[in-house]
Design an enzyme around this catalytic site. Structure first.
Site, PDB file in Angstrom:
ATOM      1  CG  ASN A  63      -1.707   1.271   1.364  1.00  0.00           C
ATOM      2  OD1 ASN A  63      -1.865   2.009   0.397  1.00  0.00           O
ATOM      3  ND2 ASN A  63      -2.224   1.534   2.562  1.00  0.00           N
ATOM      4  CD  GLU A  99      -3.018   5.554   6.535  1.00  0.00           C
ATOM      5  OE1 GLU A  99      -2.952   5.608   5.297  1.00  0.00           O
ATOM      6  OE2 GLU A  99      -2.145   4.993   7.236  1.00  0.00           O
ATOM      7  CG  HIS A 110      -5.918   1.976   4.852  1.00  0.00           C
ATOM      8  ND1 HIS A 110      -5.447   2.911   5.752  1.00  0.00           N
ATOM      9  CD2 HIS A 110      -4.923   1.070   4.697  1.00  0.00           C
ATOM     10  CE1 HIS A 110      -4.215   2.571   6.122  1.00  0.00           C
ATOM     11  NE2 HIS A 110      -3.872   1.465   5.490  1.00  0.00           N
ATOM     12  CE  LYS A 148       0.295   3.502   4.748  1.00  0.00           C
ATOM     13  NZ  LYS A 148       0.031   3.646   6.146  1.00  0.00           N
ATOM     14  CB  SER A 178       4.942  -1.789  11.994  1.00  0.00           C
ATOM     15  OG  SER A 178       4.495  -0.468  12.223  1.00  0.00           O
ATOM     16  N   GLY A 232       2.222   2.147  10.668  1.00  0.00           N
ATOM     17  CA  GLY A 232       3.190   3.231  10.511  1.00  0.00           C
ATOM     18  C   GLY A 232       3.875   3.635  11.801  1.00  0.00           C
ATOM     19  CD  GLU A 248      -3.713  -2.494   7.189  1.00  0.00           C
ATOM     20  OE1 GLU A 248      -2.558  -2.647   6.781  1.00  0.00           O
ATOM     21  OE2 GLU A 248      -4.444  -1.567   6.826  1.00  0.00           O
TER      22      GLU A 248
HETATM   23  C1  PEP Z   1      -0.882   0.138   5.790  1.00  0.00           C
HETATM   24  O1  PEP Z   1      -0.854   1.268   5.388  1.00  0.00           O
HETATM   25  O2  PEP Z   1      -1.807  -0.598   5.451  1.00  0.00           O
HETATM   26  C2  PEP Z   1       0.197  -0.324   6.670  1.00  0.00           C
HETATM   27  C3  PEP Z   1       0.113  -1.508   7.209  1.00  0.00           C
HETATM   28  O3  PEP Z   1       1.257   0.534   6.863  1.00  0.00           O
HETATM   29  P1  PEP Z   1       2.652   0.194   7.585  1.00  0.00           P
HETATM   30  O4  PEP Z   1       3.119  -1.130   7.039  1.00  0.00           O
HETATM   31  O5  PEP Z   1       3.563   1.320   7.202  1.00  0.00           O
HETATM   32  O6  PEP Z   1       2.401   0.113   9.034  1.00  0.00           O
END
Ligand code: PEP
Length: 256
Positions: A16, A105, A103, A18, A215, A177, A171
């Site tokens: 992803n 976000e 997601h 972003k 992460s 992040g 998630e």
């Molecule tokens: C994501 O944006 O779905 C995500 C898991 O980000 P990160 O791996 O940076 O935590």
């Protein structure tokens, strides 16, 4: 067994990106990534990219095993006066194979909730763009012992859709992040719970992939992918680094 059946037994690794990248950096990223993933024949691969770059990425990835996908999709199905929106039909038109739906976000910054997300999910199904439903609790919700209740409520959009397959990315918001990864025990418990919820919402015959996100990186991927009911990973930051993303894919290739 057909390729279509086999993919429901494989590990999946989806990136992803972003709101990152420019034409030049995207081309470099993919040029460096593609030669590193030849051996990963047993992994289902994809990258969710900014809509403006979707067509370019689709062209760069044509002939490869990596799907291109979108990070979001409009809640509106039909062409019309929806300034700034991109419909599922448009995503399909430029070659998107999947779209992230919900997601965290999007939930956080755009207040997306179940009513809108169910519309998005259904429009993807109608256009044969595979919806990847993203779910997960905040830290406050986990500390209040509400994590399962929140996840169950987010999964409720799957009710009564006559689905024969479901892909969910779990998630935990506090792990995205932040560098803070859920423990193996936390992941195992939640993924088992998500499996049971999907089975009760969709019926015993449904094909399921539940990915973990938050992460994931080259160092922790193997341990996470070995957890029961973890069928793959949704990778944010590390998917922007070709070497790291390739290492995660390699971990998925060798995961039991
Ligand atoms: C994501 O944006 O779905 C995500 C898991 O980000 P990160 O791996 O940076 O935590």
């Amino acid at each position: 067994m057909t390729e279509g059946d086999v993919m429901w037994q494989r590990k999946w690794v989806l990136g992803n990106w972003k709101m990152n990248g420019r034409l030049a950096t995207i081309r470099t990223l993919l040029t460096e990534l593609l030669p590193q993933i030849h051996d990963a024949q047993q992994v289902q691969l994809g990258v969710a990219v900014p809509t403006v770059y979707l067509q370019e990425v689709t062209e760069c990835l044509s002939g490869s095993r990596i799907w291109s996908g979108a990070e979001d999709v409009s809640q509106f199905a039909n062409d019309g006066a929806y300034t700034g929106e991109t419909s599922a039909a448009m995503l399909a038109d430029v070659g998107a194979r999947f779209a992230l739906v919900g997601h965290s976000e999007r939930r956080q910054y755009f207040n997306e909730g179940n009513a809108v997300l169910r519309q998005k999910y259904q429009h993807c199904l109608s256009e044969r763009v595979l919806p990847i439903l993203c779910i997960g609790e905040t830290l406050a919700e986990r500390e209040a012992d509400q994590d399962e209740a929140v996840v169950a409520q987010q999964l409720a959009i799957l009710a009564d859709l006559s689905l024969d397959s479901v892909v969910v990315a779990y998630e935990p918001v506090w792990a995205i992040g932040t560098g803070q990864v859920a423990t193996v025990a936390q992941i195992a418990a939640m993924h088992a719970f998500i499996y049971s919820q999907i089975l009760s919402l969709c019926g015993a015959g449904v094909k399921i992939r539940v990915l973990y996100g938050g992460s994931v990186n080259a160092q922790n991927a193997a341990d996470i992918l070995a957890v029961a009911h973890v069928d793959g990973a949704l990778v944010g930051g590390a998917s922007l680094q070709p070497d790291s993303f390739a290492a995660i894919i390699q971990a998925a290739q060798t995961a039991e």
